[in-house]
Scaffold this motif. Structure first.
Motif, PDB file in Angstrom:
ATOM      1  N   LYS A  69       0.831  -1.212   0.000  1.00 22.92           N
ATOM      2  CA  LYS A  69       0.000   0.000   0.000  1.00 22.92           C
ATOM      3  C   LYS A  69       0.867   1.265   0.000  1.00 22.92           C
ATOM      4  O   LYS A  69       0.653   2.191  -0.785  1.00 22.92           O
ATOM      5  N   LEU A  70       1.873   1.293   0.877  1.00 22.30           N
ATOM      6  CA  LEU A  70       2.754   2.458   0.952  1.00 22.30           C
ATOM      7  C   LEU A  70       3.549   2.627  -0.340  1.00 22.30           C
ATOM      8  O   LEU A  70       3.678   3.740  -0.877  1.00 22.30           O
ATOM      9  N   ALA A  71       4.083   1.506  -0.854  1.00 22.22           N
ATOM     10  CA  ALA A  71       4.883   1.565  -2.084  1.00 22.22           C
ATOM     11  C   ALA A  71       4.039   2.000  -3.283  1.00 22.22           C
ATOM     12  O   ALA A  71       4.525   2.704  -4.170  1.00 22.22           O
ATOM     13  N   GLU A  72       2.762   1.607  -3.303  1.00 25.34           N
ATOM     14  CA  GLU A  72       1.865   2.043  -4.388  1.00 25.34           C
ATOM     15  C   GLU A  72       1.582   3.541  -4.291  1.00 25.34           C
ATOM     16  O   GLU A  72       1.457   4.221  -5.311  1.00 25.34           O
ATOM     17  N   ASN A  73       1.503   4.052  -3.060  1.00 26.35           N
ATOM     18  CA  ASN A  73       1.335   5.501  -2.887  1.00 26.35           C
ATOM     19  C   ASN A  73       2.560   6.257  -3.405  1.00 26.35           C
ATOM     20  O   ASN A  73       2.429   7.319  -4.034  1.00 26.35           O
ATOM     21  N   ILE A  74       3.729   5.716  -3.132  1.00 28.51           N
ATOM     22  CA  ILE A  74       4.960   6.319  -3.647  1.00 28.51           C
ATOM     23  C   ILE A  74       4.962   6.266  -5.175  1.00 28.51           C
ATOM     24  O   ILE A  74       5.356   7.234  -5.838  1.00 28.51           O
ATOM     25  N   ARG A  75       4.488   5.162  -5.726  1.00 30.24           N
ATOM     26  CA  ARG A  75       4.394   5.028  -7.185  1.00 30.24           C
ATOM     27  C   ARG A  75       3.558   6.150  -7.789  1.00 30.24           C
ATOM     28  O   ARG A  75       3.936   6.761  -8.790  1.00 30.24           O
ATOM     29  N   GLN A  76       2.418   6.419  -7.167  1.00 30.10           N
ATOM     30  CA  GLN A  76       1.537   7.480  -7.671  1.00 30.10           C
ATOM     31  C   GLN A  76       2.237   8.831  -7.669  1.00 30.10           C
ATOM     32  O   GLN A  76       2.114   9.610  -8.616  1.00 30.10           O
ATOM     33  N   LEU A  77       2.984   9.113  -6.603  1.00 29.93           N
ATOM     34  CA  LEU A  77       3.740  10.366  -6.528  1.00 29.93           C
ATOM     35  C   LEU A  77       4.795  10.441  -7.629  1.00 29.93           C
ATOM     36  O   LEU A  77       5.008  11.497  -8.233  1.00 29.93           O
ATOM     37  N   LEU A  78       5.444   9.317  -7.911  1.00 27.71           N
ATOM     38  CA  LEU A  78       6.501   9.276  -8.926  1.00 27.71           C
ATOM     39  C   LEU A  78       5.955   9.432 -10.350  1.00 27.71           C
ATOM     40  O   LEU A  78       6.599  10.036 -11.203  1.00 27.71           O
ATOM     41  N   LEU A  79       4.779   8.869 -10.597  1.00 22.34           N
ATOM     42  CA  LEU A  79       4.226   8.880 -11.961  1.00 22.34           C
ATOM     43  C   LEU A  79       3.397  10.128 -12.273  1.00 22.34           C
ATOM     44  O   LEU A  79       3.211  10.474 -13.437  1.00 22.34           O
ATOM     45  N   ASP A  80       2.933  10.789 -11.231  1.00 18.28           N
ATOM     46  CA  ASP A  80       2.042  11.936 -11.431  1.00 18.28           C
ATOM     47  C   ASP A  80       2.800  13.158 -11.956  1.00 18.28           C
ATOM     48  O   ASP A  80       3.836  13.544 -11.420  1.00 18.28           O
ATOM     49  N   LYS A  81       2.267  13.745 -12.999  1.00 16.13           N
ATOM     50  CA  LYS A  81       2.839  14.990 -13.531  1.00 16.13           C
ATOM     51  C   LYS A  81       2.238  16.161 -12.765  1.00 16.13           C
ATOM     52  O   LYS A  81       1.392  16.889 -13.254  1.00 16.13           O
ATOM     53  N   GLY A  82       2.671  16.345 -11.516  1.00 19.02           N
ATOM     54  CA  GLY A  82       2.097  17.358 -10.639  1.00 19.02           C
ATOM     55  C   GLY A  82       2.732  18.717 -10.818  1.00 19.02           C
ATOM     56  O   GLY A  82       3.529  18.961 -11.722  1.00 19.02           O
ATOM     57  N   GLN A  83       2.385  19.604  -9.908  1.00 15.90           N
ATOM     58  CA  GLN A  83       2.868  20.988  -9.971  1.00 15.90           C
ATOM     59  C   GLN A  83       4.367  21.072  -9.678  1.00 15.90           C
ATOM     60  O   GLN A  83       5.081  21.839 -10.288  1.00 15.90           O
ATOM     61  N   GLU A  84       4.809  20.267  -8.706  1.00 18.52           N
ATOM     62  CA  GLU A  84       6.188  20.372  -8.221  1.00 18.52           C
ATOM     63  C   GLU A  84       7.085  19.374  -8.947  1.00 18.52           C
ATOM     64  O   GLU A  84       6.784  18.185  -8.990  1.00 18.52           O
ATOM     65  N   SER A  85       8.177  19.857  -9.504  1.00 21.14           N
ATOM     66  CA  SER A  85       9.097  18.946 -10.173  1.00 21.14           C
ATOM     67  C   SER A  85       9.865  18.142  -9.119  1.00 21.14           C
ATOM     68  O   SER A  85      10.183  18.652  -8.041  1.00 21.14           O
ATOM     69  N   ILE A  86      10.136  16.875  -9.436  1.00 21.59           N
ATOM     70  CA  ILE A  86      10.814  15.987  -8.496  1.00 21.59           C
ATOM     71  C   ILE A  86      12.313  16.006  -8.792  1.00 21.59           C
ATOM     72  O   ILE A  86      12.743  15.715  -9.912  1.00 21.59           O
ATOM     73  N   ALA A  87      13.107  16.342  -7.781  1.00 20.17           N
ATOM     74  CA  ALA A  87      14.563  16.341  -7.937  1.00 20.17           C
ATOM     75  C   ALA A  87      15.048  14.919  -8.195  1.00 20.17           C
ATOM     76  O   ALA A  87      14.437  13.952  -7.724  1.00 20.17           O
ATOM     77  N   GLU A  88      16.146  14.791  -8.945  1.00 17.84           N
ATOM     78  CA  GLU A  88      16.673  13.469  -9.280  1.00 17.84           C
ATOM     79  C   GLU A  88      16.968  12.655  -8.021  1.00 17.84           C
ATOM     80  O   GLU A  88      16.672  11.458  -7.963  1.00 17.84           O
ATOM     81  N   GLN A  89      17.553  13.321  -7.009  1.00 19.80           N
ATOM     82  CA  GLN A  89      17.886  12.614  -5.770  1.00 19.80           C
ATOM     83  C   GLN A  89      16.619  12.128  -5.055  1.00 19.80           C
ATOM     84  O   GLN A  89      16.586  11.018  -4.506  1.00 19.80           O
ATOM     85  N   THR A  90      15.586  12.968  -5.084  1.00 20.66           N
ATOM     86  CA  THR A  90      14.303  12.595  -4.468  1.00 20.66           C
ATOM     87  C   THR A  90      13.729  11.374  -5.171  1.00 20.66           C
ATOM     88  O   THR A  90      13.273  10.422  -4.526  1.00 20.66           O
ATOM     89  N   GLU A  91      13.739  11.405  -6.494  1.00 15.53           N
ATOM     90  CA  GLU A  91      13.213  10.302  -7.296  1.00 15.53           C
ATOM     91  C   GLU A  91      13.935   8.995  -6.951  1.00 15.53           C
ATOM     92  O   GLU A  91      13.299   7.953  -6.731  1.00 15.53           O
ATOM     93  N   LEU A  92      15.253   9.045  -6.897  1.00 17.01           N
ATOM     94  CA  LEU A  92      16.054   7.858  -6.607  1.00 17.01           C
ATOM     95  C   LEU A  92      15.736   7.308  -5.214  1.00 17.01           C
ATOM     96  O   LEU A  92      15.530   6.098  -5.037  1.00 17.01           O
TER      97      LEU A  92
END
Length: 207
Positions: free
Chosen positions: A44-67
């Motif tokens: 469940k938690l990992a799927e929530n993280i997946r949604q954050l990673l795949l979503d083209k949201g307002q805030e850009s995700i830093a490379e380090q954050t993504e990793l």
């Protein structure tokens, strides 16, 4: 007896989803208990993280954050799904694993492979896939297939040069680890692709 850990890798539009189902049915036909899962995700938690990673949201995700998010999801997945299943003798078939991190964050994002390797050792210990099937196709063909599936996610929206680096990294991994990583020509018909998969899995199953 410990289960076996099989991962399915490849870029966008190479047919991982349909072939995951095929692999699962192939193993079940051999009376092998099998668990199908995916990364990022699987809990469940990992799927929530997946949604954050795949979503083209307002805030850009830093490379380090993504990793770090990738490995955070992986830590949950290993602890709560993969290791318990393997310890019970269940075979685990996973749609992407750490090879994808080397390909996407290492190759695509130009992140230091040494950092990824450190995180791999830190999060996984000695856990590595027993077999990896790399579905390979030219980037242009894969992206044509991916766009037909519908709206593109944050990763699928990257430029072609990103995916060329991803593909090249995958092929380099396969070249460096031929015993574990088997390349499958994903440009062929689904029937031919699944014939290749069956030929690779047959000796592995009876090993």
């Amino acid at each position: 007896m410990a289960g076996r850990f099989i991962t399915l890798e490849g870029g966008e539009g190479v047919g991982k989803t349909s072939n995951m189902i095929y692999i699962q049915s192939l193993l079940k036909d051999k009376n092998i208990s099998v668990l199908q899962t995916r990364e990022p995700g699987g809990t469940k938690l990992a799927e929530n993280i997946r949604q954050l990673l795949l979503d083209k949201g307002q805030e850009s995700i830093a490379e380090q954050t993504e990793l770090l998010m990738m490995f955070a999801a992986r830590a949950q997945h290993i602890r709560h799904v993969i290791k318990p299943a393997l310890e019970q003798g269940v075979w685990v078939v996973c749609d992407r694993f750490t090879d994808a991190t080397y390909a996407y964050q290492g190759g695509g994002r130009n992140m230091a492979l040494s950092v990824i390797q450190w995180l791999e050792n830190f999060v996984q210990g000695d856990l590595r896939p027993d077999l990896t099937l790399l579905l390979d196709a030219p980037v242009q063909l894969g992206m044509q297939r991916a766009t037909h599936r519908g709206k593109l996610d944050r990763f699928e929206s990257e430029k072609m040069v990103f995916f060329e680096k991803v593909r090249q990294t995958y092929l380099t991994i396969a070249e460096q680890q031929p015993e574990r990583v088997k390349i499958i020509d994903a440009t062929q018909s689904l029937e031919n692709v699944q014939s290749q998969i069956s030929n690779i899995l047959s000796p592995f199953i009876h090993d």
